[in-house]
Write an enzyme that holds these catalytic residues in place. Structure first.
Site, PDB file in Angstrom:
ATOM      1  CG  ASP A 402      -2.151  -0.712   1.116  1.00 26.41           C
ATOM      2  OD1 ASP A 402      -2.391  -1.244   0.027  1.00 26.41           O
ATOM      3  OD2 ASP A 402      -2.919  -0.775   2.100  1.00 26.41           O
ATOM      4  CG  ASP A 703      -5.243   3.461   5.804  1.00 31.84           C
ATOM      5  OD1 ASP A 703      -4.961   2.862   4.759  1.00 31.84           O
ATOM      6  OD2 ASP A 703      -5.619   4.646   5.834  1.00 31.84           O
ATOM      7  CG  ASP A 707      -5.843  -4.078   1.686  1.00 30.49           C
ATOM      8  OD1 ASP A 707      -6.577  -4.044   0.694  1.00 30.49           O
ATOM      9  OD2 ASP A 707      -5.037  -3.180   1.966  1.00 30.49           O
TER      10      ASP A 707
END
Length: 962
Positions: A402, A703, A707
């Protein structure tokens, strides 16, 4: 084990629900409050609260006055929370319990001693020792006749206590790490103030604030909130989420918020919750064996069987020699005590060969190395949740990360804006000038949009200062609103929220509908700039007037979005629309017909050291990909700043990637370095495709709430421990506690260290195995006796297994590891390099021992009755020193310099020192028990020299290419 546990939970929950539904048919009788509860100042007991939530008992809830009535009976406020003082909290805990589950009692040291004593080969040796004691004392009396038996007993006890100490130490380390896993904080309102608190400090009556990705920390009742979907699969196994609202307010501990946000009144804690009651009836399983442990267990089994074969032949040859001698002497049918003891010694030697041959140190080395790595990684701010992740990180070849909270700091601020078509930089210095250039009507709309269309909150702390709560994006916007002179509480009180659609990664927008003071409904939306802008047909101009959004205005806004994005800014578009009176709150908020208020550019600075860490990963053969929901231009700019996007790399958007065929995906995968505007399913699909191309794929979430599929799909899932939600943390194998990308590179380095350390140990152990087996077997076959006795072999076994594992499996990693290629997961664990070192070193040691057996007596002028004993002691001493110096040589499998950093590893130095010290004691002072004789200085120097010569030989071997 985890699947079995979950199935038990699912069945238990479904059965209990069925029972509760049956009970619900009975009308609630008049409830009598127990006297001790009344004395404590409450009007409802823990059992009654538990039955309401567990049973989903609508009638009982209504009987007690609903959520408000329960709150009153618990002496709490749904707006201000508990009024705290130590006496009141103590009374609550006495009446309702604490929010902790009962833990299994830690196993004491003597339990590990008891388990170590149950080793089958040690038990057989124990029987041999017992028989030896009986026969020896009978024949030669006490204490002379007990020496052999006591020597074996002492060796067994030494092995047992060293093994137990090692296992006990590991158990303490794992227990400490388990405590770290359970450190979870939650937002709670107490005394009218929002504050962070450990979930273990919660008591019934607390008001808890939950958002997407949070785990419900206790049983409770929904107070207020929007669009709350609860995932109960961890409790019931059911995949369909449950909608929670005022009509269905029941929330169970251990479940997770899949969507929405809410306030919850805690009713039941700890072992009184449904999860607590169920977990009390089930035993929890530990970590499964890691892949390397499974592989090495197979190796150990093969070597063990080979050792058993050699031990049987050795025993048969030794017995055959004794029987032949007795036949020649004509004494076959008459046996003396000495001959019985000799036969027993043969059996003990055979059993000890099995002990030496079975490399139980292999699994021990893996566990030791993993435990050591886990402890050290904890110091490096990485918490390993699953043992296998330690070793799997060594084979990582691709990191799919990410952006937010991983590559960037996750501390966002609004630095640019385009309000009423005017582009301005935002700073504290130009605040007054900035506000004066925005028409009053537009400023009012902007503040209303910022303060009402938000998942964050601005609260007043006890010291009177304002604190902004929420995601980094929300806090940036709220901070921007405050800088414009806005008042959060005033805006919230002026209008009433009637509908909220929280932000999620699929829609990439958030919306609210509010009822205005003067009447009428207004919708506000915000989200990804190009998506929200597509739904706009009007815009507020520089005069504050609402005008149609013509082509010139659209182009101006699109250019602005791209300009902001190219400066690595995250862009958000804010818009509103007036709703007709016929709008129903049960209908979805519209996605078109909006008026654009403006666009803001949010800066999320790249973390210090990220570029260097990405370069380290690349030099280590690890590719790094960035996945983000941002605009592709923003993603490219940040990826270049991080050193991820190169000239030959590809940046692609999630929707475009989704539409590619399987063949096209496979062609693109090796070149993709950036994926923008991605959804959680895009990331999951990318990780899945990466695994078809790369050996070890690591998925990293900052965050990301949704996922979990990507983390489960990857070989290893990493989550940021500070920024990550509880859902992300629970799905991850490793938590990065400092939210720093450079820590990921450190974890990869430790993973490689674990694998290579175990290879070093295996190389060392197999060398000892080969030499010990061949020496005793060949000597038994050629001379009719074994030069290494049972006690001596047990000592060698301990050097080889426990002490060797301690020394070699705890080597700290070096930066050189990140200049090598990743570990090949499917390759042979025992490499050609290892075989070269094992066979070369074994050949040298065998030649030395055979030469000593053949010529040792003549070289050292040994004669008299003790000549054989001294020679065997010399062989034993030389053999042990060969292992000591070989242990040093094994620190590096390919490099000649094996002394670099040796003094930094105090464990290694301590183990070597203890081994030498004990060897001196065994030879010089424990001869009666170990069948040794004190050696002269010349003989000691020879033993040490023989061992030392193994080091230059090891260096020469490393020069031979394989």
């Amino acid at each position: 084990m985890p699947w079995t546990l979950q199935e038990k939970l699912r069945v238990a929950v479904l059965v209990s629900k069925a029972a509760f539904q049956f009970i619900q048919g009975v009308q609630p009788s008049d409830y009598t409050v127990p006297d001790e509860v009344i004395a404590a100042g409450f009007q409802i007991c823990a059992d009654e609260l538990g039955s309401i939530v567990e049973c989903h008992d609508v009638k009982k809830l209504k009987f007690h006055g609903g959520v408000a009535g329960i709150a009153e009976k618990l002496c709490t406020s749904t707006t201000d929370g508990l009024t705290t003082n130590s006496d009141q909290l103590s009374r609550r805990q006495e009446i309702f319990g604490i929010n902790k589950f009962a833990e299994t009692e830690a196993r004491g040291f003597w339990i590990f001693v008891w388990e170590a004593l149950h080793d089958m080969t040690l038990m057989i040796l124990g029987v041999c020792a017992f028989v030896s004691l009986i026969v020896g004392i009978t024949m030669e009396g006490w204490p002379k006749g007990a020496h052999d038996g006591l020597g074996i007993v002492a060796s067994i006890l030494l092995v047992v206590f060293v093994t137990a100490s090692s296992d006990y130490r590991q158990s303490l380390q794992f227990r400490d790490l388990d405590k770290e896993k359970k450190k979870i904080t939650i937002q709670v309102t107490r005394d009218g103030f929002r504050q962070k608190m450990s979930i273990y400090d919660l008591v019934p009556g607390d008001i808890v604030h939950l958002a997407i990705g949070d785990q419900v920390p206790a049983d409770g009742l929904f107070v207020s909130g929007f669009s709350v979907l609860i995932d109960e699969s961890s409790l019931t196994g059911e995949s369909e989420p449950v909608m929670v609202s005022a009509e269905n307010p029941y929330m169970l501990s251990g479940t997770k918020l899949q969507d929405g946000s809410c306030k919850m009144l805690v009713t039941t804690v700890g072992m009184r919750t449904q999860w607590g009651k169920l977990i009390a009836t089930l035993s929890e399983g530990g970590d499964d064996e890691t892949p390397l442990q499974v592989k090495l267990n197979g190796v150990a089994t093969i070597i063990g069987r080979l050792g058993l074969f050699f031990s049987i032949i050795t025993f048969a040859v030794l017995v055959q020699g004794l029987l032949t001698q007795k036949l020649q002497q004509g004494t076959f049918w008459t046996w003396s005590g000495e001959e019985a003891l000799e036969m027993l010694e043969f059996f003990a030697v055979a059993v000890t060969i099995v002990v030496v041959a079975v490399p139980e140190g292999l699994p021990l080395a893996v566990t030791l190395s993993l435990a050591f790595a886990m402890k050290k990684m904890m110091n490096d701010k990485a918490l390993v949740r699953h043992l296998a992740a330690c070793e799997t990180m060594g084979s990582a070849t691709s990191i799919c990360s990410d952006k937010t909270g991983t590559l960037t700091t996750n501390r966002m601020t609004v630095v640019k804006s385009c309000i009423c078509m005017n582009i301005k930089e935002v700073s504290k210095e130009n605040k007054n000038n900035f506000c004066s250039q925005i028409p009053e009507s537009a400023l009012k709309l902007l503040l209303q949009s910022i303060f009402l269309n938000t998942g964050g909150e601005i609260v007043v702390k006890k010291d009177g200062k304002l604190e902004i709560l929420g995601t980094p994006t929300e806090t940036a916007l709220l901070g921007f609103g405050l800088s414009l002179g806005g008042n959060f509480q005033a805006e919230r009180q002026a209008s009433k929220l009637v509908k909220v659609e929280p932000f999620n990664s699929t829609k990439k927008r958030m919306g609210v509908v509010l009822e205005q003071p003067e009447g009428g409904l207004r919708a506000h939306t915000k989200g990804a700039s190009e998506i929200v802008l597509e739904g706009c047909d009007k815009v507020i101009n520089s005069s504050g007037e609402v005008v149609p959004l013509d082509e010139t205005s659209i182009n101006h806004l699109k250019v602005t979005i791209n300009q902001f994005a190219s400066e690595a800014l995250r862009t958000l578009c804010l818009a509103y629309m007036e709703l007709e009176n016929g709008f129903s709150t049960s209908s979805p908020i519209p996605t078109s017909g909006y008026t654009c208020i403006g666009i803001v550019g949010i800066k999320d600075p790249v973390r210090p050291g990220v570029k260097e860490s990405v370069a380290i990963c690349r030099s280590a053969g690890i590719t790094v990909l960035m996945v983000t929901g941002d605009n592709i231009n923003t993603a490219k700019a940040i990826a270049r700043e991080c050193g991820i996007l190169t000239d030959d790399g590809i940046a692609i958007e999630g929707p475009d990637f989704r539409e590619k065929s399987q063949e096209e995906m496979l062609e693109l995968i090796p070149k993709i370095q950036v994926m923008a505007r991605s959804s959680p399913m895009d990331k999951h699909m990318l990780v899945k495709q990466l695994r078809t191309t790369f050996d070890g794929v690591v998925a990293v979430t900052g965050d990301g709430t949704n996922d979990a599929p990507a983390l489960h799909e990857a070989d290893i899932g990493l989550a940021m421990g500070i920024a990550g939600t509880e859902v992300a943390k629970e799905s991850a194998d490793v938590l990065i506690l400092d939210d720093n990308f450079s820590t990921i590179a450190t974890v990869a380095k430790w993973g490689r260290s674990v694998y290579i350390n175990i290879q070093k140990f295996v190389q060392f152990q197999l060398t000892v195995n080969v030499v010990a087996l061949i020496v005793n077997f060949s000597s038994a076959c050629l001379t009719g006796n074994a030069p290494l006795t049972a006690v001596q072999l047990l000592w060698v076994n301990m050097i080889m297994d426990t002490l060797g594992a301690l020394a070699l499996a705890t080597e700290p990693p070096t930066d050189e590891l990140m200049k090598r290629a990743p570990v090949v997961k499917k390759g042979n664990f025992i490499s050609k390099v290892m075989w070269r070192n094992i066979l070369g070193q074994s050949f040298y040691q065998l030649v030395v021992i055979w030469y000593l057996q053949a010529r040792g007596t003549a070289i050292f002028d040994l004669d008299g009755p003790d000549a054989d004993l001294i020679l065997n002691t010399l062989i034993f001493n030389s053999f042990v020193f060969c292992q000591i110096f070989n242990e040093v040589s094994s620190r590096e499998m390919e490099k000649i310099n094996v002394f670099k950093g040796i003094l930094n590893n105090y464990v290694f130095v301590s183990v070597l020192g203890c081994t030498v010290l004990f060897q001196i004691l065994i030879v010089e002072f424990l001869g009666t028990f170990a069948n040794t004789s004190p050696l002269t200085l010349r003989q000691w120097c020879f033993s040490v020299l023989v061992g030392f010569i193994g080091m230059p030989i090891a260096a020469i071997l490393k020069m031979i290419p394989v």
